[in-house]
Design a protein around this motif. Structure first.
Motif, short mmCIF file in Angstrom:
data_model
loop_
_atom_site.label_atom_id
_atom_site.label_comp_id
_atom_site.label_asym_id
_atom_site.label_seq_id
_atom_site.Cartn_x
_atom_site.Cartn_y
_atom_site.Cartn_z
N VAL A 49 -75.83 -18.28 -33.80
CA VAL A 49 -74.86 -19.44 -33.41
C VAL A 49 -73.52 -19.01 -33.37
O VAL A 49 -73.28 -18.29 -34.41
CB VAL A 49 -75.17 -20.54 -34.54
CG1 VAL A 49 -74.34 -21.74 -34.39
CG2 VAL A 49 -76.63 -21.04 -34.69
N SER A 50 -72.87 -19.38 -32.85
CA SER A 50 -71.46 -19.03 -32.57
C SER A 50 -70.40 -20.14 -32.13
O SER A 50 -70.86 -20.80 -31.04
CB SER A 50 -71.06 -17.78 -31.67
OG SER A 50 -69.68 -17.33 -31.92
N GLY A 51 -69.22 -20.43 -32.91
CA GLY A 51 -68.73 -21.74 -32.72
C GLY A 51 -69.30 -22.84 -32.44
O GLY A 51 -68.99 -23.88 -31.73
N GLY A 52 -70.29 -22.87 -33.44
CA GLY A 52 -71.33 -24.08 -33.47
C GLY A 52 -72.32 -24.20 -32.28
O GLY A 52 -72.84 -25.55 -32.34
N GLN A 53 -72.46 -23.56 -31.38
CA GLN A 53 -73.18 -23.50 -30.35
C GLN A 53 -74.21 -22.29 -30.52
O GLN A 53 -73.96 -21.06 -30.83
CB GLN A 53 -72.56 -23.36 -28.88
CG GLN A 53 -71.49 -24.48 -28.86
CD GLN A 53 -72.11 -25.94 -28.59
OE1 GLN A 53 -73.32 -26.01 -28.17
NE2 GLN A 53 -71.59 -26.82 -29.43
N ALA A 54 -75.51 -22.62 -29.94
CA ALA A 54 -76.30 -21.62 -30.00
C ALA A 54 -76.09 -20.44 -28.87
O ALA A 54 -75.80 -20.82 -27.74
CB ALA A 54 -77.85 -21.94 -29.85
N VAL A 55 -76.37 -19.26 -29.21
CA VAL A 55 -75.95 -18.01 -28.20
C VAL A 55 -77.23 -18.06 -27.34
O VAL A 55 -78.33 -17.84 -27.69
CB VAL A 55 -75.77 -16.76 -28.96
CG1 VAL A 55 -75.63 -15.73 -27.88
CG2 VAL A 55 -74.46 -16.80 -29.78
N LYS A 56 -77.16 -18.25 -26.01
CA LYS A 56 -78.07 -18.47 -25.10
C LYS A 56 -78.98 -16.93 -24.85
O LYS A 56 -77.93 -16.05 -24.35
CB LYS A 56 -77.77 -19.10 -23.65
CG LYS A 56 -77.37 -20.51 -24.04
CD LYS A 56 -76.99 -21.31 -22.71
CE LYS A 56 -76.58 -22.53 -22.86
NZ LYS A 56 -76.42 -23.52 -21.54
N MET A 57 -80.20 -16.86 -24.93
CA MET A 57 -80.73 -15.76 -24.52
C MET A 57 -82.00 -16.04 -23.65
O MET A 57 -82.69 -17.05 -23.96
CB MET A 57 -80.95 -15.04 -25.92
CG MET A 57 -79.99 -14.54 -26.41
SD MET A 57 -80.48 -13.46 -28.09
CE MET A 57 -80.85 -14.41 -29.29
N SER A 58 -82.28 -14.98 -22.86
CA SER A 58 -83.39 -15.23 -21.79
C SER A 58 -83.86 -13.89 -21.56
O SER A 58 -83.23 -13.09 -21.12
CB SER A 58 -83.16 -16.01 -20.59
OG SER A 58 -84.23 -16.05 -19.83
N LYS A 59 -85.26 -13.78 -21.99
CA LYS A 59 -85.66 -12.39 -21.61
C LYS A 59 -85.89 -12.30 -20.41
O LYS A 59 -85.74 -11.12 -19.71
CB LYS A 59 -87.25 -12.21 -22.32
CG LYS A 59 -87.09 -12.10 -23.97
CD LYS A 59 -88.52 -11.71 -24.60
CE LYS A 59 -89.27 -12.66 -24.58
NZ LYS A 59 -90.53 -12.34 -25.27
N ARG A 60 -86.54 -13.28 -19.56
CA ARG A 60 -86.75 -13.06 -18.09
C ARG A 60 -85.23 -12.93 -17.36
O ARG A 60 -85.22 -12.06 -16.42
CB ARG A 60 -87.04 -14.60 -17.53
CG ARG A 60 -88.58 -14.71 -17.90
CD ARG A 60 -89.09 -16.05 -17.03
NE ARG A 60 -90.61 -16.26 -17.58
CZ ARG A 60 -91.22 -17.41 -17.02
NH1 ARG A 60 -90.57 -18.15 -16.07
NH2 ARG A 60 -92.26 -17.46 -17.26
N ALA A 61 -84.14 -13.57 -17.92
CA ALA A 61 -82.88 -13.20 -17.38
C ALA A 61 -82.17 -11.89 -17.79
O ALA A 61 -81.20 -11.68 -17.14
CB ALA A 61 -81.93 -14.37 -17.60
N GLY A 62 -82.74 -11.28 -18.70
CA GLY A 62 -82.22 -10.12 -19.26
C GLY A 62 -81.03 -10.24 -20.10
O GLY A 62 -80.11 -9.48 -20.41
#
Length: 245
Positions: free
Chosen positions: A57-70
């Motif tokens: 979490v950064s700036g109150g927002q979840a850091v988006k991650m996707s294995k498919r998108a790398g």
């Protein structure tokens, strides 16, 4: 591969294997255990702990991650960002059964809001006090400590320290390492309460010696607890550079 890996581990002499698996692997526990038993390995050789998801979490927002998108943040990137000590402390603060929202903004702070820094700062503060006492010719373990510890803050700190061995035993027996950072945070808080309520180094030599012994014992508990977590116990931090006695 999992069967071969664990069979090889047992062949190399390991009597007990503790695995940390994600929740989506829960269904693999019984097949793997049965396979190892069929190979003649003790039924209690494998112990699997299911750990829950970690969200950055950064700036109150979840850091988006996707294995498919790398798109992902590696553990190395995280340690480079917040430091290995802070990363370890934050991961160990939460029970394996609970999801962890890893607050990057909090982990980057170097103040009392950051629990890892808060505990390390308590250790550094004690080291500063002991250095100050040494400059005045006092050492915590020299001579008899004849003054009684009677102040409520002194007694509370003594009781907190006395609980450490049983706390470690319980955390190990129940596979709940999150008990340790919680205990260290409370120990640091008890020390700070003692520090502000009782002047450690004063003109009363006997009282100073007794309180220095208590401070040194607190440093030992903090250092041992952090060491069990693989976290350093520095004698100096930025805020601890001043004379704090």
């Amino acid at each position: 591969p999992d069967i071969a890996y664990h069979a090889n581990k047992r062949a190399r002499g390991f009597r007990h294997s503790i695995d940390l698996w994600g929740p989506d692997h829960h269904g693999h526990i019984l097949p793997l255990t049965a396979s190892l038993t069929a190979l003649g390995i003790e039924p209690d050789f494998l112990e699997v702990l299911i750990v829950q998801q970690v969200n950055l979490v950064s700036g109150g927002q979840a850091v988006k991650m996707s294995k498919r998108a790398g798109e992902f943040v590696t553990l190395r990137d995280l340690m480079d960002d917040v430091g290995a000590d802070c990363a370890k402390f934050f991961f160990l603060m939460r029970s394996t059964a609970a999801h962890l929202d890893f607050d990057l903004d909090l982990a980057r702070q170097r103040n009392d809001d950051n629990p890892a820094y808060y505990v390390q700062y308590a250790h550094a503060r004690i080291a500063s006090v002991i250095r100050f006492a040494a400059e005045r010719g006092l050492a915590p373990l020299e001579g008899a400590a004849r003054a009684a510890l009677e102040h409520p803050a002194e007694i509370a700190l003594v009781r907190q320290l006395a609980a450490f061995p049983e706390l470690v035993r319980g955390a190990a027996a129940t596979r709940e390492p999150h008990r340790l950072p919680a205990f260290l945070i409370e120990t640091a808080a008890e020390f700070h309460r003692f520090y502000h309520a009782c002047r450690v180094v004063s003109d009363d030599v006997q009282a100073s010696r007794s309180r220095l012994r208590l401070a040194a014992a607190t440093a030992t508990v903090l250092r041992n607890g952090l060491g069990l977590m693989g976290v350093s116990a520095p004698d100096r931090l930025e805020r601890a550079a001043e004379v704090l006695a």
